[in-house]
Design an enzyme around this catalytic site. Structure first.
Site, PDB file in Angstrom:
ATOM      1  N   SER A 204      -2.921  -1.725   1.582  1.00  0.00           N
ATOM      2  CA  SER A 204      -2.203  -1.398   0.366  1.00  0.00           C
ATOM      3  C   SER A 204      -1.455  -2.625  -0.155  1.00  0.00           C
ATOM      4  O   SER A 204      -2.083  -3.641  -0.469  1.00  0.00           O
ATOM      5  CB  SER A 204      -1.273  -0.206   0.626  1.00  0.00           C
ATOM      6  OG  SER A 204      -0.798   0.327  -0.571  1.00  0.00           O
ATOM      7  N   ASP A 299      -7.764   7.810  -4.681  1.00  0.00           N
ATOM      8  CA  ASP A 299      -6.733   6.777  -4.626  1.00  0.00           C
ATOM      9  C   ASP A 299      -6.631   6.089  -5.976  1.00  0.00           C
ATOM     10  O   ASP A 299      -7.639   5.587  -6.495  1.00  0.00           O
ATOM     11  CB  ASP A 299      -7.112   5.758  -3.543  1.00  0.00           C
ATOM     12  CG  ASP A 299      -6.040   4.708  -3.289  1.00  0.00           C
ATOM     13  OD1 ASP A 299      -5.033   4.687  -4.017  1.00  0.00           O
ATOM     14  OD2 ASP A 299      -6.222   3.907  -2.361  1.00  0.00           O
ATOM     15  N   HIS A 329      -5.692   7.473  -0.062  1.00  0.00           N
ATOM     16  CA  HIS A 329      -4.872   6.338   0.334  1.00  0.00           C
ATOM     17  C   HIS A 329      -4.154   6.689   1.642  1.00  0.00           C
ATOM     18  O   HIS A 329      -3.772   7.835   1.861  1.00  0.00           O
ATOM     19  CB  HIS A 329      -3.843   6.076  -0.766  1.00  0.00           C
ATOM     20  CG  HIS A 329      -3.192   4.735  -0.687  1.00  0.00           C
ATOM     21  ND1 HIS A 329      -3.772   3.601  -1.181  1.00  0.00           N
ATOM     22  CD2 HIS A 329      -1.998   4.350  -0.168  1.00  0.00           C
ATOM     23  CE1 HIS A 329      -2.972   2.564  -0.985  1.00  0.00           C
ATOM     24  NE2 HIS A 329      -1.889   3.003  -0.357  1.00  0.00           N
TER      25      HIS A 329
END
Length: 372
Positions: A204, A299, A329
């Site tokens: 991320s 996501d 995610h």
């Protein structure tokens, strides 16, 4: 969530059958709330439902201090594991220890993981950056990911906690990531690692840091990492991409949450013009080591990964991207209860193992980079 067939429901005593019928709308509502996209596969949906039962508050309405106290997907994994009567969710490794990296001017907290390995020589080293939007989470939250990398790549993993906003705003986390790479290059031998076999991995916001750190290494001619793995990375500043529009309300990460992270890390809109945040729009991605991108279907950041893949390839780089369907995610570290997480971990481990075994890359000319 238990699904009862029609035959099974008819076999229940009348009272229980009535209770099951009464609970069915509530169960459907829970599923809709946990997965607004309606696209999660059964394992991911069950985990999202466990997460929903922990009652996390929408992060966009919280202070950073409140957000850091919220339940995480790691908490949801532990909850779901207990529901499945799984008592040990940790991947086996040799050992780990918490330490402080003697980086200058700011020391950084880290955790060093060592694999169960039969190798007598120095082991490859992975520098790992956790996620959390540069604002929340830390080494403990992403322990499962670091352990998986250690086990599957048979490498020492140095998981680093960088400073976070709003207390430390852009580019603090990016600068800390560069310091951490310099430390690993200098100290790999002291921790039993091979300074010529280093990879960078991030999730991320950490995926963004991983790519930026490889750019930093290239520009400073510090020795190129063998590979970069960016797991659902933040690749740009466009919040109107196809995946942002389609999964604006996804769980556990949505568009409003990303806007909250950006507002808590940046000092203002001018930061969004910086190539370190706008990798797909402004960064020079030539001359990077092989890049492996992992994306989740559900996501807002999925398109960021696709655009990064396109730009790296157009820049002459070697890049591989895998999109895992039916997961969200934060799925990468959920291997205790989500099969596709284990598949992704195994794939990344194989990619890193091959990169460590390959011939070292040729040196590339230094390039000047704005903002460092």
């Amino acid at each position: 969530m238990t699904n009862l067939s029609r035959r099974g429901a008819m076999m229940l005593p009348l009272g229980l059958a009535g209770l099951a019928a009464a609970c069915a709308p509530a169960a459907r509502q829970m599923a809709m709330t946990a997965d607004p996209s309606g696209r999660a596969d059964p394992e991911m949906l069950a985990l999202l439902e466990s997460y929903a039962r922990l009652n996390p508050m929408p992060i966009e309405g919280l202070t950073s201090a409140e957000a850091r106290r919220q339940p995480s997907m790691a908490d949801a994994v532990r909850t779901r594991a207990l529901e499945k009567q799984i008592t040990n969710t940790q991947r086996p490794i040799n050992s780990y220890n918490d330490t402080t990296l003697t980086t200058v001017p700011n020391a950084l907290q880290a955790r060093i993981y060592r694999p169960i390995s039969a190798s007598a020589g120095p082991l490859p080293v992975i520098l790992y950056f956790h996620g959390g939007g540069w604002v929340i989470a830390g080494i403990d939250t992403y322990d499962a990911s670091a352990r998986a990398l250690c086990a599957d790549a048979q490498a020492i993993v140095v998981s680093v906690h960088y400073r976070q906003g709003p207390e430390f705003r852009f580019p603090t986390a990016h600068d800390d990531a560069n310091l951490a790479y310099a430390w690993v290059v200098t100290n790999a031998g002291a921790i039993g690692g091979d300074p010529n076999r280093i990879a960078i991995v991030g999730e991320s916001a950490g995926g963004n840091l991983a790519i930026n750190t490889a750019i930093f290494a290239r520009d400073r001619r510090m020795g190129s990492p063998r590979a970069v793995v960016a797991i659902y990375p933040v690749g740009g500043v466009d919040l109107e991409t196809p995946s942002y529009r389609e999964f604006a309300n996804a769980k556990p990460l949505n568009k409003a949450g990303i806007q909250w992270f950006v507002s808590n890390y940046t000092t203002g809109p001018q930061n969004l013009q910086d190539p370190r945040l706008d990798l797909v729009g402004r960064a020079d991605l030539r001359g990077l080591p092989p890049v492996f991108i992992v994306n989740a279907e559900i996501d807002p950041l999925a398109t960021d990964g696709a655009r990064l893949e396109e730009k790296i390839r157009a820049s002459g780089g070697q890049v591989t991207r895998t999109l895992y369907p039916g997961v969200t995610h934060e799925f990468f570290g959920t291997d205790a209860v989500v099969t596709k997480a284990r598949q992704a971990q195994r794939q990344v481990g194989e990619q890193l193992t091959a990169a460590f075994a390959a011939a070292p890359p040729a040196a590339t000319p230094a390039r000047r980079r704005r903002g460092v």
